[in-house]
Design a protein around this motif. Structure first.
Motif, PDB file in Angstrom:
ATOM      1  N   ALA A 195     -25.266-106.900 -13.311  1.00 46.86           N
ATOM      2  CA  ALA A 195     -25.289-105.451 -13.108  1.00 46.86           C
ATOM      3  C   ALA A 195     -24.307-104.763 -14.044  1.00 46.86           C
ATOM      4  O   ALA A 195     -24.624-103.729 -14.647  1.00 46.86           O
ATOM      5  N   ALA A 196     -23.111-105.333 -14.180  1.00 47.90           N
ATOM      6  CA  ALA A 196     -22.102-104.743 -15.050  1.00 47.90           C
ATOM      7  C   ALA A 196     -22.574-104.725 -16.505  1.00 47.90           C
ATOM      8  O   ALA A 196     -22.364-103.745 -17.229  1.00 47.90           O
ATOM      9  N   ILE A 229     -22.571-101.667 -19.186  1.00 52.18           N
ATOM     10  CA  ILE A 229     -22.038-101.846 -20.538  1.00 52.18           C
ATOM     11  C   ILE A 229     -23.082-101.507 -21.605  1.00 52.18           C
ATOM     12  O   ILE A 229     -22.787-100.792 -22.578  1.00 52.18           O
ATOM     13  N   LEU A 230     -24.296-102.012 -21.447  1.00 51.86           N
ATOM     14  CA  LEU A 230     -25.327-101.711 -22.443  1.00 51.86           C
ATOM     15  C   LEU A 230     -25.608-100.217 -22.566  1.00 51.86           C
ATOM     16  O   LEU A 230     -25.675 -99.688 -23.686  1.00 51.86           O
ATOM     17  N   PRO A 231     -25.790 -99.470 -21.442  1.00 54.55           N
ATOM     18  CA  PRO A 231     -25.957 -98.018 -21.582  1.00 54.55           C
ATOM     19  C   PRO A 231     -24.751 -97.340 -22.217  1.00 54.55           C
ATOM     20  O   PRO A 231     -24.914 -96.368 -22.981  1.00 54.55           O
ATOM     21  N   ALA A 232     -23.552 -97.824 -21.925  1.00 56.69           N
ATOM     22  CA  ALA A 232     -22.351 -97.244 -22.538  1.00 56.69           C
ATOM     23  C   ALA A 232     -22.375 -97.435 -24.051  1.00 56.69           C
ATOM     24  O   ALA A 232     -22.056 -96.519 -24.823  1.00 56.69           O
ATOM     25  N   MET A 267     -35.374 -95.343 -12.396  1.00 53.88           N
ATOM     26  CA  MET A 267     -35.706 -96.686 -11.939  1.00 53.88           C
ATOM     27  C   MET A 267     -34.590 -97.684 -12.251  1.00 53.88           C
ATOM     28  O   MET A 267     -34.335 -98.610 -11.484  1.00 53.88           O
ATOM     29  N   SER A 268     -33.907 -97.492 -13.373  1.00 55.21           N
ATOM     30  CA  SER A 268     -32.785 -98.388 -13.679  1.00 55.21           C
ATOM     31  C   SER A 268     -31.629 -98.154 -12.704  1.00 55.21           C
ATOM     32  O   SER A 268     -30.934 -99.093 -12.313  1.00 55.21           O
ATOM     33  N   ALA A 269     -31.434 -96.893 -12.314  1.00 52.13           N
ATOM     34  CA  ALA A 269     -30.412 -96.597 -11.308  1.00 52.13           C
ATOM     35  C   ALA A 269     -30.791 -97.220  -9.971  1.00 52.13           C
ATOM     36  O   ALA A 269     -29.943 -97.772  -9.261  1.00 52.13           O
ATOM     37  N   THR A 309     -31.740-112.673 -10.803  1.00 46.46           N
ATOM     38  CA  THR A 309     -32.333-111.664  -9.921  1.00 46.46           C
ATOM     39  C   THR A 309     -32.009-110.258 -10.403  1.00 46.46           C
ATOM     40  O   THR A 309     -32.886-109.392 -10.490  1.00 46.46           O
ATOM     41  N   MET A 310     -30.737-110.008 -10.719  1.00 48.23           N
ATOM     42  CA  MET A 310     -30.334-108.682 -11.176  1.00 48.23           C
ATOM     43  C   MET A 310     -30.940-108.365 -12.532  1.00 48.23           C
ATOM     44  O   MET A 310     -31.338-107.221 -12.792  1.00 48.23           O
ATOM     45  N   MET A 311     -31.055-109.348 -13.402  1.00 43.30           N
ATOM     46  CA  MET A 311     -31.651-109.127 -14.721  1.00 43.30           C
ATOM     47  C   MET A 311     -33.114-108.747 -14.578  1.00 43.30           C
ATOM     48  O   MET A 311     -33.606-107.834 -15.244  1.00 43.30           O
ATOM     49  N   VAL A 312     -33.826-109.435 -13.680  1.00 42.51           N
ATOM     50  CA  VAL A 312     -35.238-109.123 -13.448  1.00 42.51           C
ATOM     51  C   VAL A 312     -35.380-107.703 -12.901  1.00 42.51           C
ATOM     52  O   VAL A 312     -36.240-106.925 -13.325  1.00 42.51           O
ATOM     53  N   LEU A 313     -34.521-107.342 -11.949  1.00 42.38           N
ATOM     54  CA  LEU A 313     -34.558-105.998 -11.372  1.00 42.38           C
ATOM     55  C   LEU A 313     -34.314-104.926 -12.426  1.00 42.38           C
ATOM     56  O   LEU A 313     -35.032-103.927 -12.514  1.00 42.38           O
ATOM     57  N   ASP A 314     -33.281-105.148 -13.243  1.00 49.62           N
ATOM     58  CA  ASP A 314     -32.917-104.125 -14.220  1.00 49.62           C
ATOM     59  C   ASP A 314     -33.977-103.978 -15.311  1.00 49.62           C
ATOM     60  O   ASP A 314     -34.363-102.858 -15.660  1.00 49.62           O
TER      61      ASP A 314
END
Length: 259
Positions: A49-50, A55-58, A145-147, A250-255
């Protein structure tokens, strides 16, 4: 504030509450193996998630800076780590495992345990609030959706955290209703922190990349300082490692899937 934002900031709190509700269905004590699995899964979700949601959006929002586009993310990340280090130092709290050392859990120890998990939940609430703020203020790098994916991912890792704070208290003889209340209390900081960050981001919109990375740094601090040591000590460490991978995936798939 739009309804979908309100729902989004409440989803992680729901995850904590459902985890705390485990006291009504599970035996008094969580096995060491299950603790390792919970800590590993939570660590994997928080790291992913971080990275993917913060980090990527930043970095993407700072790309106009050219070769120094790394500065906002780097500075924000380090300040976030420092912020949690300071809180970790000045707020009296204890590790979850420590609650089982004494013969009886008193109010002071109980309070410290709740403060420990509350300290974990603070950066997660901040992260959700910052990402929703980015969407509200029209940042193209952040979608609704990313949020939502971030909210769901944090809710998933909050489930074991809710159980980790309530089950040891139940194991020491505290009433189920009271341990459940303490679990909910530990997660209440998340929606509060999220809403505060949404309003703060409106004022500090030009430094949003710093805020995103700040939340990431705070989350990384919790992972490195608390969760990874918990899953890496003693036996069954391989269970924690496998669950870390599952949480990250799991988080990578969600994002990626929702974002």
């Amino acid at each position: 504030m739009p309804v979908n934002v309100i729902q989004g900031v409440l989803i992680p709190f729901l995850g904590t509450s459902l985890g705390a509700a485990c006291v009504f269905f599970i035996k008094r004590k969580i096995s060491d193996k299950l603790k390792k699995a919970m800590s590993g899964f939570a660590s994997g979700v928080m790291v992913a998630a971080a990275f993917f949601s913060l980090i990527l959006p930043a970095l993407e929002q700072s790309k106009d800076l050219g070769k120094i586009a790394f500065v906002p993310a780097t500075v924000g990340f380090l300040i976030g780590m420092l912020f949690l280090l300071i809180l970790d130092t000045i707020i009296p709290h204890m590790h979850q495992d420590s609650v089982e050392e004494g013969p009886k859990v008193g109010l002071k120890k109980t309070t410290k345990l709740v403060l420990a998990v509350t300290l974990h939940n603070l950066p997660e609430g901040m992260a959700v609030g910052i990402v929703y703020a980015g969407w509200l203020y029209g940042k193209d790098e952040i979608s609704l959706m990313s949020a939502l994916a971030l909210s769901i991912g944090i809710a998933l890792q909050n489930f074991p955290e809710g159980a980790i704070v309530s089950m040891p208290l139940r194991a020491e003889g505290m009433k189920k209703s009271k341990t459940f209340a303490y679990g909910i209390l530990s997660g209440a900081v998340e929606p509060i922190g999220a809403v505060l960050m949404i309003f703060a981001a409106g004022v500090f919109l030009p430094v949003l990349p710093y805020l995103l990375a700040f939340a990431a740094g705070a989350m990384f601090y919790v992972v490195v300082e608390e969760l990874i040591p918990e899953m890496a000590e003693g036996s069954h460490t391989n269970v924690g490692t496998v669950c870390f991978a599952l949480g990250f995936a799991t988080m990578m798939v969600l994002d990626v899937g929702l974002g």
